[in-house]
Design a protein around this motif. Structure first.
Motif: not given
Length: 219
Positions: A34-39, A45-48, A55-60
């Motif tokens: 999936w394509r995450p987003a900056m806070p 982001l330009s990467v998927l 645990l997994g790193w995520v951002t939105d």
């Protein structure tokens, strides 16, 4: 390069690289890219991305950078870390506990990663271990302050980078991808090709070390 930086070229041969890519493909059933987003800004982001591990790193935009036990879209638990990655960690990380997260970044030919420090973990004394698969990429490493002097190295498929010690708290990023420099990522599975980067991290303080605190001076 700062102390604690280790570059291990051609650590994984072609067969092992293919096995790691197959593990990524297998994981997509429950943990699709999936394509995450900056806070705050919500800029994509330009990467998927996807993850291995408990645990997994995520951002939105709403909650920002963090680690979660499940995929943000499917709600499923992240797939287990492949044994090849666990073995690599044991060989190069020099840490008394296993990794808990492996961020999987899929770089398209035009993708980049801005200069940043991996600093969302409690266990900031544990090294970050990164594996490159697919097209070559120019990796840039600076110092502990943004905008300082930097150095770069072109990473090829199968190369491993370890950021430990002083290098653990240095800014780093990916300037560019060199399209068509690898045939590892098949067009059917990865339209447009590109590069897969696997980044292992220890997130929490090991339970066997009660009262453990990160070294002073880390920021």
């Amino acid at each position: 390069m700062p102390d604690g930086f280790r570059y291990l070229p051609e650590y994984f041969g072609r067969d092992d690289q293919a096995a790691l890519i197959q593990a990524v493909l297998d994981a997509r059933a429950s943990a699709p890219f999936w394509r995450p987003a900056m806070p705050r800004t919500g800029q994509p982001l330009s990467v998927l991305m996807t993850n291995f591990g408990p645990l997994g790193w995520v951002t939105d935009k709403e909650k920002g950078y963090r680690y979660e036990p499940s995929h943000p879209e499917t709600g499923a638990a992240w797939p287990s870390l492949p044994q090849k990655l666990l073995s690599l960690w044991q060989e190069v990380a020099n840490y008394p506990a296993p990794p808990e997260a492996c961020l999987v970044n899929w770089y398209a030919p035009t993708s980049k990663m801005g200069m940043h420090i991996d600093w969302d973990e409690e266990a900031t004394d544990a090294a970050v271990v990164s594996i490159s698969l697919g097209d070559k990429a120019r990796f840039r490493l600076g110092g502990p302050k943004r905008g300082g002097k930097t150095a770069s190295v072109v990473l090829s498929s199968g190369d491993v980078v370890v950021l430990g010690g002083d290098a653990r708290r240095c800014y780093h990023g990916v300037d560019r991808i060199y399209p068509g420099t690898s045939t590892l990522l098949g067009e059917e599975d990865f339209p447009g090709g590109g590069r897969i980067n696997l980044t292992m991290r220890r997130v929490t303080i090991p339970a066997s070390f009660p009262g453990w605190k990160p070294p002073q001076g880390l920021c």
